[in-house]
Motif scaffolding. Structure first.
Motif, short mmCIF file in Angstrom:
data_model
loop_
_atom_site.label_atom_id
_atom_site.label_comp_id
_atom_site.label_asym_id
_atom_site.label_seq_id
_atom_site.Cartn_x
_atom_site.Cartn_y
_atom_site.Cartn_z
N ASN A 1 0.93 -1.14 -0.06
CA ASN A 1 0.06 0.02 0.08
C ASN A 1 0.85 1.50 0.14
OD1 ASN A 1 -1.74 2.23 1.37
ND2 ASN A 1 -3.34 0.60 1.01
N PRO A 2 0.56 2.36 -0.90
CA PRO A 2 1.53 3.47 -0.93
C PRO A 2 1.30 4.36 0.00
CG PRO A 2 -0.25 3.54 -2.46
CD PRO A 2 -0.34 2.19 -1.89
N SER A 3 0.34 4.48 0.78
CA SER A 3 0.22 5.26 1.89
C SER A 3 0.59 4.64 3.29
CB SER A 3 -0.93 6.10 1.59
OG SER A 3 -2.09 5.22 1.89
N ALA B 1 5.91 1.38 2.47
CA ALA B 1 5.61 2.96 2.36
C ALA B 1 6.16 3.27 3.73
CB ALA B 1 4.42 3.23 2.18
N VAL C 1 9.05 6.83 -1.80
CA VAL C 1 8.02 5.66 -1.85
C VAL C 1 7.98 4.86 -3.22
CG1 VAL C 1 5.61 5.00 -1.24
CG2 VAL C 1 6.94 6.83 0.05
N PRO D 1 5.97 3.21 -6.08
CA PRO D 1 4.43 2.87 -6.49
C PRO D 1 4.39 1.58 -6.80
CG PRO D 1 5.71 4.08 -8.21
CD PRO D 1 6.61 4.01 -7.11
N TRP D 2 4.50 0.55 -6.12
CA TRP D 2 4.36 -0.79 -6.39
C TRP D 2 3.23 -1.26 -7.12
CZ3 TRP D 2 8.54 -3.77 -5.26
CH2 TRP D 2 9.32 -3.51 -4.33
N THR E 1 1.01 0.76 -9.00
CA THR E 1 0.45 1.67 -10.00
C THR E 1 1.55 2.03 -11.02
OG1 THR E 1 1.50 3.38 -8.31
CG2 THR E 1 -0.80 2.73 -8.31
N ASN E 2 2.70 1.47 -10.85
CA ASN E 2 3.72 1.61 -11.92
C ASN E 2 3.84 0.17 -12.81
OD1 ASN E 2 6.88 1.12 -12.70
ND2 ASN E 2 6.50 3.10 -12.87
N TRP F 1 7.08 -1.90 -11.50
CA TRP F 1 7.06 -2.35 -10.08
C TRP F 1 5.75 -3.16 -9.81
CZ3 TRP F 1 11.22 -2.01 -7.45
CH2 TRP F 1 12.01 -0.85 -7.51
N THR G 1 -3.75 -6.84 -8.80
CA THR G 1 -3.64 -5.84 -9.81
C THR G 1 -4.83 -5.64 -11.05
OG1 THR G 1 -2.38 -7.48 -11.34
CG2 THR G 1 -1.20 -5.91 -9.66
#
Length: 319
Positions: free
Chosen positions: A156-158, A163, A173, A175-176, A178-179, A182, A263
């Motif tokens: 989780n990015p947040s 993170a 951080v 972006p596991w 969302t990129n 990654w 994903t």
């Protein structure tokens, strides 16, 4: 001068022996026929299940791949191999094929290497090693959904663990999920973690079966631990390594649950594996004919990779 049967005392004995052999042969034939009946009786349920759930779907898939279908999967127009041509000339499908190859090779290599290293470490006689053996094999008892939730929290990015660690260490951080790059690494890490328990357990059992006298003799000769690992351990467990490599490769091609939960093939189709694409084309788009063609192409790909493994790796196996 010819002798009559009456003048030959052994003729009756030979005749009786011949008759006994004929009767025994007929009895054996009768028993064999009876055995075949019982064999079909016991095999019948298994053959019925295989026919209903394996062979019929396989031939039905081949049949549907040669047609166009409506939204409920009924064939409408015969198009022959056109579905296959459309797929193999589609940039989107070829991208899914490339993504799948990267994923499968990454998962297979990482799972086998890590499983082998952990199995070799767990075979050492160290204090508390039993706890680590349990931890290394614990992922076998984790379901796909639980693993996906666990790793979604980590990525989780947040609020995820990675993170928070990046923030604490004053690092950017990542972006596991969302990129594109990654996201692929994230699903590979998750899949390797899921497969590691089985691979570790199989390889650990194989290493335990290697005779200790080989290591003792090598130690007396002054061989290092590294030398023993590459020249005793790996050759001795090569049949098991061969088995694990085939199973891991096939499981990699069949991966679906983690992709769907983590994903959904994204971002921008970066993790849209062939199996997930089949699922989306069939049950989201209603294009059952194209999904059938994709299924058969995937079957051929798995068969070719398995055959390649047999041709290349089996030569290095020491039985």
């Amino acid at each position: 001068m010819l002798k009559s049967p009456a003048s030959n005392p052994t003729a009756g004995v030979h005749s009786a022996d011949t008759q006994a052999k004929i009767e025994a042969s007929e009895k054996t034939f009768s028993l064999n026929a009876k055995d075949k009946y019982y064999a079909w009786l016991f095999l019948g349920p298994s053959l019925l299940i295989l026919g209903v759930f394996i062979f019929y779907p396989m031939f039905r898939t081949l049949y549907l791949s040669l047609f166009l279908t409506n939204t409920v999967g009924k064939p409408t127009v015969f198009v022959g191999l056109q579905n296959y041509v459309n797929l193999l000339t589609s940039a989107d499908y070829l991208n899914s094929l490339l993504v799948t190859m990267v994923y499968v090779l990454g998962v297979t290599a990482a799972t086998i290497v890590l499983g082998l290293l952990l199995a070799n470490l767990a075979s050492k006689q160290l204090a508390g090693i039993g706890i680590f053996r349990t931890l290394f094999s614990a992922t076998m008892g984790v379901s796909v959904s639980v693993a996906a939730i666990f790793w979604l929290f980590i990525f989780n990015p947040s609020t995820g663990f990675l993170a928070l660690m990046s923030t604490w260490l004053h690092l950017p951080v990542i972006p596991w999920l969302t990129n594109s790059t990654w996201a692929m690494i994230a699903v590979i890490i998750t899949t390797v973690w899921m497969n590691l328990g089985f691979t570790f357990l199989i390889l650990f059992g194989a290493i335990q079966s290697v005779p200790r006298t080989l290591y003792e003799a090598a130690s007396i000769e002054g061989a290092s631990s590294r030398f023993q690992f590459f020249h005793i351990t790996i050759p001795s467990i090569s049949p098991t390594l061969f088995f694990v490599s085939i199973v891991t490769l096939i499981e990699g091609f069949k991966s679906f649950g983690l992709i769907d939960l983590m994903t959904k093939g994204g971002p921008t189709n970066a993790t849209n594996m062939l199996v997930y694409r089949i699922y989306k084309d069939a049950f989201y788009s209603g294009n059952f004919s194209q999904a059938s063609a994709e299924s058969l192409i995937l079957t051929v790909i798995i068969a070719l990779f398995t055959l390649l493994q047999f041709k290349v790796l089996e030569k290095r196996v020491n039985y």
